[in-house]
Design an enzyme around this catalytic site. Structure first.
Site, PDB file in Angstrom:
ATOM      1  N   ASP A   1      -0.354  -7.537   0.930  1.00  0.00           N
ATOM      2  CA  ASP A   1       0.126  -6.182   1.188  1.00  0.00           C
ATOM      3  C   ASP A   1       1.651  -6.119   1.245  1.00  0.00           C
ATOM      4  OD1 ASP A   1       0.006  -3.482   1.507  1.00  0.00           O
ATOM      5  OD2 ASP A   1      -0.508  -3.532   3.640  1.00  0.00           O
TER       6      ASP A   1
ATOM      7  N   SER B   1       5.201   1.625   7.753  1.00  0.00           N
ATOM      8  CA  SER B   1       4.801   0.523   6.888  1.00  0.00           C
ATOM      9  C   SER B   1       5.928   0.087   5.960  1.00  0.00           C
ATOM     10  CB  SER B   1       3.595   0.918   6.036  1.00  0.00           C
ATOM     11  OG  SER B   1       2.410   0.837   6.770  1.00  0.00           O
TER      12      SER B   1
ATOM     13  N   HIS C   1       0.810  -1.217   0.000  1.00  0.00           N
ATOM     14  CA  HIS C   1       0.000   0.000   0.000  1.00  0.00           C
ATOM     15  C   HIS C   1       0.844   1.268   0.000  1.00  0.00           C
ATOM     16  CE1 HIS C   1       0.542  -0.369   4.482  1.00  0.00           C
ATOM     17  NE2 HIS C   1       0.549   0.954   4.393  1.00  0.00           N
TER      18      HIS C   1
END
Length: 257
Positions: A131, A204, A101
């Site tokens: 992801d 992330s 993402h």
């Protein structure tokens, strides 16, 4: 070794006086020094192979500072349009693993290595359902330092997260593995490592590390009960085995950071 003191004293040429005592003491001291060196180089007398074992080894637990020193050079800052994220070098050719993402639908992706080298990058592969994605940078730093991948994961084990939360590059946080094979109904996340080391937007794609500095997971999301993207003490990472798999199985969706 039992005959060494007699050879040092040489009784046929010396008398049992003060000179003899000095030679005996010197011989004993020499034997003690040799014994200590042999013990240290031989790993406490556990066999000849221990003498050639490098230190530290991957089996040795490290301090948080040592974990950062070991893995920090493998961590990169990722900018993909308005998104900020983290990645980790996973191979000697400079392949970077990150969260999908972070780079999803981005036209321009740039990475900054720990030595300051900046490069454009392209998405080499992606698994939206898990992801995770890999990036191929257009140029590499003079020295490429891949991270060590894999390691045992157990509930209660210490972990270290390295990332760029809120743009604070190369931030380190610590915690423990809170749970395994977690499923988060919102977003249908499953098979995740739950941990409590602090992570926030920008973290992330960063590595979740064990106490030996090995990458055991890729940070992908946090629990966000307040809907404000603030860390609530619960974070999740895709196990590194699933992150590197190509079968399309694994976690996906969910509140992302």
């Amino acid at each position: 070794m039992e005959h060494a003191p007699h050879e040092a004293v040489r009784p046929e040429t010396r008398t049992a006086g003060a000179g003899t005592a000095r030679w005996i003491v010197a011989g004993v001291v020499a034997l003690v020094v040799v014994a200590l060196l042999a013990y240290r180089l031989g790993g406490g007398g556990k066999g000849e192979q221990a003498a050639v074992t490098p230190s530290p080894t991957p089996s040795v637990e490290l301090t948080v500072t040592e974990v950062f020193e070991r893995t920090g050079p493998s961590v990169v800052v990722i900018r993909a349009g308005p998104s900020l994220g983290t990645g980790v070098i996973a191979a000697e050719d400079g392949t970077i693993v990150t969260a999908y993402h972070v780079v999803k639908e981005a036209e321009d992706v740039t990475v900054t290595f720990s030595d300051g080298t900046k490069a454009d990058a392209v998405v080499a592969s992606s698994n939206p359902r898990a992801d995770v994605a890999t990036l191929r940078p257009a140029r590499l730093p003079e020295i490429v330092v891949p991270a060590t991948l894999g390691g045992a994961v157990a509930v209660g084990a210490p972990v270290v997260a390295i990332g760029n939360p809120l743009g604070l590059t190369y931030s380190v946080s610590t915690g423990v593995v809170s749970g395994l094979d977690r499923t988060v109904t919102k977003g249908d996340l499953s098979g995740l490592i739950q941990f409590d080391a602090s992570v926030n937007p920008g973290s992330s794609g960063g590595p979740l590390l064990d106490a030996r500095g090995s990458v055991i997971g890729i940070v992908v999301s946090i629990a966000d009960p307040g809907g404000d993207e603030a860390f609530a003490g619960i974070a999740f990472a895709v196990p590194i085995g699933a992150a590197l798999g190509d079968d399309g199985e694994g976690p996906g969706g969910g509140p992302q950071i």
